[in-house]
Design an enzyme around this catalytic site. Structure first.
Site, PDB file in Angstrom:
ATOM      1  N   SER B 144       1.023  -1.266  -0.040  1.00 12.59           N
ATOM      2  CA  SER B 144      -0.044  -0.131  -0.251  1.00 12.59           C
ATOM      3  C   SER B 144       0.747   1.156   0.009  1.00 12.59           C
ATOM      4  O   SER B 144       2.048   1.087   0.532  1.00 12.59           O
ATOM      5  CB  SER B 144      -0.940  -0.155   1.333  1.00 12.59           C
ATOM      6  OG  SER B 144      -1.521   1.333   1.381  1.00 12.59           O
ATOM      7  N   TYR B 157      -1.343   0.666  10.695  1.00 12.52           N
ATOM      8  CA  TYR B 157      -1.581   0.054   9.441  1.00 12.52           C
ATOM      9  C   TYR B 157      -0.491   0.323   8.575  1.00 12.52           C
ATOM     10  O   TYR B 157       0.270  -0.527   7.615  1.00 12.52           O
ATOM     11  CB  TYR B 157      -2.967   0.408   8.730  1.00 12.52           C
ATOM     12  CG  TYR B 157      -3.145  -0.021   7.198  1.00 12.52           C
ATOM     13  CD1 TYR B 157      -3.479  -1.385   7.064  1.00 12.52           C
ATOM     14  CD2 TYR B 157      -2.885   0.846   6.248  1.00 12.52           C
ATOM     15  CE1 TYR B 157      -3.846  -1.856   5.864  1.00 12.52           C
ATOM     16  CE2 TYR B 157      -3.065   0.558   4.893  1.00 12.52           C
ATOM     17  CZ  TYR B 157      -3.369  -1.009   4.834  1.00 12.52           C
ATOM     18  OH  TYR B 157      -3.892  -1.482   3.479  1.00 12.52           O
TER      19      TYR B 157
HETATM   20  N1  LIG Z   1      -8.888  -0.605  -0.196  1.00 17.60           N
HETATM   21  C1  LIG Z   1      -7.911  -0.124  -0.284  1.00 17.60           C
HETATM   22  O1  LIG Z   1      -7.916   1.150  -0.050  1.00 17.60           O
HETATM   23  C2  LIG Z   1      -6.233  -0.424  -0.258  1.00 17.60           C
HETATM   24  C3  LIG Z   1      -5.419   0.252  -0.485  1.00 17.60           C
HETATM   25  C4  LIG Z   1      -4.211  -0.179  -0.649  1.00 17.60           C
HETATM   26  C5  LIG Z   1      -3.865  -1.573  -0.328  1.00 17.60           C
HETATM   27  N2  LIG Z   1      -4.821  -2.191  -0.010  1.00 17.60           N
HETATM   28  C6  LIG Z   1      -4.526  -3.869   0.490  1.00 17.60           C
HETATM   29  O2  LIG Z   1      -5.117  -4.546  -0.627  1.00 17.60           O
HETATM   30  C7  LIG Z   1      -5.766  -5.786  -0.076  1.00 17.60           C
HETATM   31  C8  LIG Z   1      -7.071  -6.135  -0.191  1.00 17.60           C
HETATM   32  O3  LIG Z   1      -7.780  -5.210   0.101  1.00 17.60           O
HETATM   33  P1  LIG Z   1      -9.380  -4.701  -0.127  1.00 17.60           P
HETATM   34  O4  LIG Z   1      -9.589  -3.409  -0.474  1.00 17.60           O
HETATM   35  O5  LIG Z   1      -9.886  -5.911  -1.222  1.00 17.60           O
HETATM   36  O6  LIG Z   1     -10.050  -5.061   1.200  1.00 17.60           O
HETATM   37  P2  LIG Z   1     -11.180  -6.342   1.594  1.00 17.60           P
HETATM   38  O7  LIG Z   1     -12.210  -6.514   0.744  1.00 17.60           O
HETATM   39  O8  LIG Z   1     -11.501  -5.840   3.123  1.00 17.60           O
HETATM   40  O9  LIG Z   1     -10.327  -7.535   1.800  1.00 17.60           O
HETATM   41  C9  LIG Z   1      -9.431  -7.897   2.924  1.00 17.60           C
HETATM   42  C10 LIG Z   1      -9.367  -9.504   2.868  1.00 17.60           C
HETATM   43  O10 LIG Z   1      -8.225  -9.524   4.022  1.00 17.60           O
HETATM   44  C11 LIG Z   1      -9.042 -10.882   4.715  1.00 17.60           C
HETATM   45  N3  LIG Z   1      -8.361 -11.132   5.943  1.00 17.60           N
HETATM   46  C12 LIG Z   1      -8.437 -10.246   6.993  1.00 17.60           C
HETATM   47  N4  LIG Z   1      -7.692 -10.863   8.080  1.00 17.60           N
HETATM   48  C13 LIG Z   1      -7.734 -12.261   7.753  1.00 17.60           C
HETATM   49  C14 LIG Z   1      -6.981 -13.352   8.345  1.00 17.60           C
HETATM   50  N5  LIG Z   1      -6.811 -13.181   9.802  1.00 17.60           N
HETATM   51  N6  LIG Z   1      -6.911 -14.363   7.547  1.00 17.60           N
HETATM   52  C15 LIG Z   1      -7.374 -14.414   6.526  1.00 17.60           C
HETATM   53  N7  LIG Z   1      -7.812 -13.441   5.707  1.00 17.60           N
HETATM   54  C16 LIG Z   1      -8.115 -12.357   6.171  1.00 17.60           C
HETATM   55  C17 LIG Z   1     -10.486 -10.687   4.649  1.00 17.60           C
HETATM   56  O11 LIG Z   1     -10.972 -11.861   4.711  1.00 17.60           O
HETATM   57  P3  LIG Z   1     -12.735 -11.970   5.725  1.00 17.60           P
HETATM   58  O12 LIG Z   1     -13.338 -12.010   4.681  1.00 17.60           O
HETATM   59  O13 LIG Z   1     -12.131 -13.218   6.347  1.00 17.60           O
HETATM   60  O14 LIG Z   1     -12.448 -10.984   6.500  1.00 17.60           O
HETATM   61  C18 LIG Z   1     -10.580 -10.199   3.159  1.00 17.60           C
HETATM   62  O15 LIG Z   1     -10.688 -11.336   2.493  1.00 17.60           O
HETATM   63  C19 LIG Z   1      -5.332  -5.636   1.465  1.00 17.60           C
HETATM   64  O16 LIG Z   1      -4.001  -6.130   1.811  1.00 17.60           O
HETATM   65  C20 LIG Z   1      -5.301  -4.292   1.776  1.00 17.60           C
HETATM   66  O17 LIG Z   1      -4.639  -3.913   2.751  1.00 17.60           O
HETATM   67  C21 LIG Z   1      -6.076  -2.049   0.035  1.00 17.60           C
END
Ligand SMILES: NC(=O)c1ccc[n+]([C@@H]2O[C@H](COP(=O)([O-])OP(=O)(O)OC[C@H]3O[C@@H](n4cnc5c(N)ncnc54)[C@H](OP(=O)(O)O)[C@@H]3O)[C@@H](O)[C@H]2O)c1
Ligand SMILES: Cc1cc2nc3c(=O)[nH]c(=O)nc-3n(C[C@H](O)[C@H](O)[C@H](O)COP(=O)(O)OP(=O)(O)OC[C@H]3O[C@@H](n4cnc5c(N)ncnc54)[C@H](O)[C@@H]3O)c2cc1C
Lengths: 460, 251
Positions: B144, B157
């Site tokens: 990120s 974070y």
């Molecule tokens: N959205 C943004 O603005 C953004 C920006 C930069 C980077 N990112 C990164 O991109 C990635 C995906 O984010 P997203 O936006 O798609 O968010 P998201 O839809 O909330 O996805 C997060 C995922 O992490 C999983 N997770 C959390 N804790 C876990 C655990 N202990 N074991 C296994 N799985 C776990 C969640 O699974 P559950 O369904 O089980 O909760 C979910 O599948 C993340 O690494 C995030 O940090 C996001």
């Protein structure tokens, strides 16, 4: 030396080398073994482990045919002896690792030439049989395997079999992309020649229809025929081309000065292309300019010009490692064939490529003659077109998928030795004898000892 | 196997319900991907995600995977690789946390750190080894921009992503020449449930845009990908701002 392998010490204690094909796409790591004896080759096959092994020649296949991620790659260029030449009957018995370049050096002074040569001399006899290669004489002479009298094959069980034409193992191996075993030696029938020069006729075609008409009308007069198309030309000039066709020059066609040493084999080489080249060197503009100059420079019509073998057959061999000009992303070569009667499909595809403005250097169009027996052998009677395209071109993958559909619908196929991207679902339609090939492999090699990235990707 | 354009035939998504992960999976299924493994904490959402991808024609499996339980990673992921080659692993799990709350409750902060960093170190190493013995594959890591320079507003974070980012870069160097490609993806603000309800940052983007950038990065065999691309320059400027000034920025 095999091109495009790169050895790096490994963090987790494996002695692996990254390997690509000539197009330098999709590198994967394998244990690279270079057997110096048949025993070493047999041992390498025995010990190649769970991920199997695949023979490799000079790495001139464009895609992933001679690589095997996580397994072994048997570099066969260490087995490169010419065992016996029958200078009267015109046959040679040699190791599979011998290059066609070497054969030309040895055979030309004796008045013999290889029966089929691709657009580069730097392929091995093993690679020539493995891909069942074709040359500019396909419409007359067929593919390489037509001239193979026998070969010795090291199979998955560690045994060595003598394989002759007319047997299932021969037909599975000719074009079988190394997946039936390792060819160790081959006996090849040769082409007699009086001189080492070519007598070449050149003519220009103003567009695709003109080109097809000229090829169809007069190809039979020439042993060798090929046309170079400018696929960047659009509109009325779509498909404009230069035809170069000819035969080995007879002795009496040579001027007195050359007649004294008519069989000497001369080539010229320029320095290698540098290993680091900026991405984006090949743009529509630079490539278009090149194609334009090249078309203008070609004579409208000229006949009986004497050319060296290297100039006529292997112009690209003059610049070693020319494949590097495509930069880091590498390039793909797209080669397909559609049968006679499918000219409309060919026209459509050529038009789509021209309209798309792919920065593609001269493409090659050729008419194939009768097919040979190899189950996965590429040539079928019809029109074949080959073009190089930088892999970094946006949207190229989806575009080529669309062309594949056209090709498959027309009953045609793409060439596995060039492929790095075909959708596996189309393979069976393109190669109707695929099931026989799979069945033979399943019986001969149930453990999948012979495996390549190509066979994994396409489910061969 | 990947094709000449780096497109995988088989995909393992760690964080199987991640919106970014699923957008990427959809994109890749439209290209070449036929087999998908969704690894995540068992839930109806995970099964629903699998069903949706099946509807696109892929062969989809789910597997129970918890980033916070590294002792199981070897066994769980090992089983997936034993079923056949994985051409691409997408490490997409992550936890944003609630900065203000987590500052008061260190245990919650630790959970963010353990998910995003230690969990990823463990899963990343397990996958790296499996990919290396295959001799091919891409490991795509969702880092990120928050990890590029820690901000007052979300440094818990941010620091976990900084650790993950450094880890993934090092792993990429370690795997150089092994046939395995590691790609670090640094999105800015992406509109997903992770950021739902938060004020949108400039250059906000969508999961689909991240998927497009991943596809491009695979083709180019990139080591680092910013989404949107303009963030590369923006972050380079921000990184070099003096501390005092950076602190006063309204970000
Ligand atoms: N959205 C943004 O603005 C953004 C920006 C930069 C980077 N990112 C990164 O991109 C990635 C995906 O984010 P997203 O936006 O798609 O968010 P998201 O839809 O909330 O996805 C997060 C995922 O992490 C999983 N997770 C959390 N804790 C876990 C655990 N202990 N074991 C296994 N799985 C776990 C969640 O699974 P559950 O369904 O089980 O909760 C979910 O599948 C993340 O690494 C995030 O940090 C996001
Ligand atoms: C500039 C250029 C022009 C070309 N022009 C043509 C052309 O006009 N016509 C044409 O048909 N092809 C053409 N090709 C493709 C080339 O001829 C084939 O790919 C050929 O197979 C390359 O031989 P190689 O020794 O480099 O084999 P590699 O590329 O190393 O291997 C090719 C295949 O052969 C198998 N193989 C290699 N050695 C053995 C062995 N000992 N036993 C069993 N299998 C083996 C490999 O497993 C692999 O599947 C061209 C390639 C280039 C780079």
């Amino acid at each position: 030396m095999s091109a495009d392998t790169d050895s790096v010490p490994d963090v987790m204690g494996l002695d692996h080398t990254t390997v690509t094909g000539w197009g330098r796409t999709a590198p994967t790591a394998a244990r690279l073994i270079r057997p110096q004896t048949y025993e070493e080759a047999a041992a390498a096959v025995r010990d190649c482990g769970a991920r199997g092994g695949i023979p490799r020649g000079l790495g001139r296949a464009y895609g992933d045919a001679a690589q095997n991620a996580g397994g072994s790659v048997l570099d066969m260029t260490g087995l490169d002896r010419v065992h016996a030449i029958d200078a009267d009957g015109g046959t040679v018995l040699c190791d599979a690792g011998v290059s066609l370049h070497r054969l030309m050096e040895v055979l030309l002074p004796l008045g013999w030439f290889v029966p089929v040569t691709p657009g580069t001399r730097y392929v091995t006899v093993g690679g020539a049989i493995g891909a069942d290669i074709h040359g500019k004489n396909h419409h007359v002479s067929g593919s390489f395997s037509r001239h193979v009298l026998a070969f010795e094959l090291l199979t998955a069980d560690g045994g060595i079999r003598t394989v002759i034409p007319g047997t299932p193992l021969f037909d599975a191996t000719a074009g079988g992309m190394g997946l039936t075993g390792v060819i160790l030696t081959a006996t090849i029938r040769l082409q007699p020649v009086e001189t080492s020069l070519m007598s070449v006729d050149t003519e220009r075609a103003t567009d695709l229809d003109d080109l097809m008409a000229r090829l169809a009308a007069t190809d039979h007069r020439y042993r060798y025929s090929v046309a170079w198309i400018d696929l960047l030309a659009r509109g009325a000039a779509t498909g404009r081309a230069v035809l170069t066709r000819g035969d080995h020059a007879p002795l009496d066609a040579l001027p007195a000065r050359l007649r004294r040493d008519p069989l000497s084999f001369r080539t010229s080489r320029f320095p290698s292309a540098p290993s680091v080249l900026p991405e984006g060197l090949l743009t529509r503009t630079t490539v278009g300019l090149f194609n334009e100059l090249w078309y203008r420079k070609a004579p409208r019509a000229r006949s009986g010009q004497l050319q060296r073998i290297s100039a006529f057959f292997h112009p690209l061999d003059g610049v070693p490692h020319w494949n590097r000009v495509y930069g880091r992303s590498g390039f793909v070569q797209y080669q397909f064939v559609v049968g006679y009667g499918q000219e409309d499909a060919l026209r459509r595809i050529v038009r789509r490529i021209s309209e798309r403005r792919c920065p593609s250097f001269l493409a090659v169009l050729k008419r194939f003659g009768e097919s040979d027996a190899g189950w996965l052998s590429f040539p079928v009677p019809g029109w074949t077109l080959a073009l190089d395209i930088p892999a970094g071109l946006p949207g190229l993958g989806a575009f080529l998928d669309e062309l594949d559909e056209e090709v498959a619908t027309a009953g045609g196929r793409v060439y596995l030795a060039k492929d790095a991207r075909l959708r596996p679902e189309l393979l069976a339609a393109m190669y109707p004898r695929l099931d026989e090939f799979r069945a033979l492999r399943a019986e001969l090699d149930p453990q999948r000892v012979f495996t390549s990235d190509l066979s994994r990707r396409l489910g061969l | 196997m990947k094709d000449a354009f780096g497109l995988p035939q088989s995909l393992l998504v760690l964080g199987g319900t991640s919106e970014i992960g699923l957008a990427t999976a959809r994109r890749l299924i439209a290209r070449r991907t036929r087999t998908v493994w969704l690894a995540g904490r068992p839930s109806p959402a995970l099964e629903e995600a699998a069903g949706q991808l099946r509807g696109l024609g892929a062969d989809v499996h789910t597997v129970a995977f918890d980033a916070l339980d590294p002792t199981c990673h070897e066994a769980v992921l090992g089983k997936v690789f034993a079923e056949g080659d994985i051409d691409m692993v997408l490490l997409a799990f992550g936890l944003l946390g609630d900065q203000a709350h987590d500052e008061r409750e260190p245990e919650a902060a630790v959970r963010v750190a353990q998910t995003n960093y230690t969990g990823a170190v463990s899963a990343g190493l397990v996958c790296a080894r499996a990919l290396q013995s295959q001799g091919h594959g891409s490991l795509v890591v969702m880092s990120s921009v928050a990890g590029e320079r820690a901000r007052r507003a979300n440094f818990i974070y941010g620091s976990s992503k900084a650790g993950l980012d450094a880890f993934a870069q090092g792993l990429g160097d370690a795997l150089h020449g092994t046939g395995v490609h590691v790609m670090v993806v640094r999105p800015g603000f992406v509109r997903t449930r992770m950021t739902a309800g938060l004020p949108e940052a400039p250059l906000a983007t969508t999961p689909e845009a991240v998927a497009t950038a991943v596809e491009l990065g695979l083709r180019r065999r990139s080591e680092t990908v910013w989404v949107p691309g303009a963030l590369r320059v923006v972050m380079s400027a921000l990184r070099h701002l003096p501390r005092g000034m950076f602190r006063r920025l309204p970000i």
